[in-house]
Design an enzyme around this catalytic site. Structure first.
Site, short mmCIF file in Angstrom:
data_model
loop_
_atom_site.label_atom_id
_atom_site.label_comp_id
_atom_site.label_asym_id
_atom_site.label_seq_id
_atom_site.Cartn_x
_atom_site.Cartn_y
_atom_site.Cartn_z
N THR A 78 -7.30 7.95 -1.18
CA THR A 78 -6.82 6.77 -0.47
C THR A 78 -5.96 7.27 0.68
O THR A 78 -5.11 8.14 0.48
CB THR A 78 -5.99 5.86 -1.40
N ASP A 121 -7.30 5.62 -8.99
CA ASP A 121 -7.85 4.29 -9.20
C ASP A 121 -9.38 4.28 -9.19
O ASP A 121 -10.00 3.22 -9.14
CB ASP A 121 -7.33 3.32 -8.14
N GLU A 131 0.81 -1.22 0.00
CA GLU A 131 0.00 0.00 0.00
C GLU A 131 0.84 1.27 0.00
O GLU A 131 0.44 2.28 -0.59
CB GLU A 131 -0.92 0.01 1.22
#
Length: 260
Positions: A61, A56, A38
Site C-alpha cells: 500500500t 490486508d 490512510e
C-alpha cells in the site's frame, strides 16, 4: 468533464449552491480527511513516498491514497510515470507489478522496489502520476456520480472516500461502491430523484458500514461512524470548516478560514 455539470450537484439537496468537492479548497479538505484514515495525519502531501505492506491482503500500500500492488492502481501509477520519465528507477519493476496483480505477493519487488518508490517521490513527474491516477480512477468518477445524484460537497466526499477504500466494483471478499449505492437507493432516494439528502446519505453510510463488516481486512468503522456520520449529524452538507472528527482513536481538526 466535471465543469459541464458543476451546477447540478452544487445546487441540489441541502448542500446549497456553494463550491463542490472539485473546488481546490474543498479538494484539499477531502485529501486531509482521507489522509487521516490512510496515514494518520492531515499532511497528505507528505505521503507520496509512503509504502508498506499493511497485511490486508492487497500487497504493498503506497502513496497519497493507498495505491495497492494487488489491485492494479499502483501499476497504473508506475506506468504513467514511465511515460512521463522513461528510464526512471521504477520502470524496471513493471513486469513484476503486472505479475503480482491480484495477489499479495512481493515477487520481483521487495526492498529494491520500496526504496525506488520512496526515492521517486522527490520527482514532480512521479507526484503528478499519483495525482492523475487518483483523479482518473477515484476522485472524478465519485464526484461526477455524486453530482448526478444531486449531492452537495459532503455527499461528494462520502462517495469519494468509499471509492478510495473499496473501489468501484465488487471483488472477491469486498463490496464496491456501486453495490453500496444500489443498496442505499433501495432504502432512500437521492435528491436528484426527489429524496432527502440527509436520509439518503445515512442509508449510504449504513451500506458502507455493512460492507466494511464483510471485509476480513477491515473491521473498524470509525472512518464512517466518528467522521462522516458526525458531519451528517451536524447538517454540514457543505463540508465547511471547522471540522472535528476521530478516526481509529485519533482526533483531528481542520480550522475555519478565520481561525488563528
Amino acid at each position: 468533464m466535471l465543469s459541464g455539470c458543476a451546477g447540478a450537484g452544487g445546487s441540489a439537496g441541502k448542500g446549497g449552491p456553494g463550491a463542490g468537492l472539485d473546488d481546490p479548497a474543498k479538494k484539499d479538505i477531502a485529501m486531509q480527511l482521507v489522509s487521516s484514515a490512510e496515514n494518520s495525519t492531515l499532511d497528505w502531501k507528505a505521503q507520496y513516498d509512503y509504502i508498506e505492506d499493511i497485511g490486508d491482503g492487497r500487497g504493498y500500500t503506497a502513496g497519497i491514497i493507498g495505491f495497492c500492488s494487488a489491485t492494479g492502481d499502483m501499476l497504473g501509477v508506475v506506468e504513467r510515470y514511465a511515460k512521463a520519465r522513461p528510464g526512471n528507477a521504477l520502470e524496471r519493476f513493471l513486469p513484476a507489478l503486472r505479475a503480482v496483480k491480484g495477489t499479495d505477493a512481493h515477487t520481483g519487488l521487495g526492498r529494491p522496489f520500496t526504496q525506488a518508490w520512496s526515492k521517486a517521490a522527490g520527482d514532480a513527474a512521479f507526484r503528478a502520476a499519483q495525482d492523475t491516477v487518483r483523479d482518473r480512477e477515484y476522485f472524478e468518477p465519485a464526484v461526477a456520480q455524486a453530482k448526478k445524484d444531486g449531492l452537495g460537497t459532503l455527499g461528494q466526499f462520502v462517495y469519494y472516500d468509499a471509492y478510495v477504500m473499496h473501489g468501484a466494483g465488487d471483488t472477491e471478499g469486498t463490496v464496491g461502491f456501486r453495490t453500496m449505492r444500489r443498496q442505499a437507493r433501495a432504502e432512500d432516494r437521492p435528491p436528484a430523484e426527489g429524496g432527502d439528502e440527509g436520509a439518503y446519505l445515512g442509508a449510504f453510510l449504513d451500506a458502507r458500514v455493512e460492507a466494511i463488516g464483510k471485509e476480513p481486512s477491515h473491521s473498524d468503522t470509525s472512518r464512517v461512524e466518528t467522521a462522516q456520520r458526525v458531519f451528517l449529524r451536524e447538517g454540514n452538507f457543505g463540508l465547511e470548516p471547522p471540522l472535528r472528527w476521530t478516526v481509529y482513536g485519533d482526533s483531528y481538526l481542520i480550522k475555519g478560514p478565520d481561525a488563528s
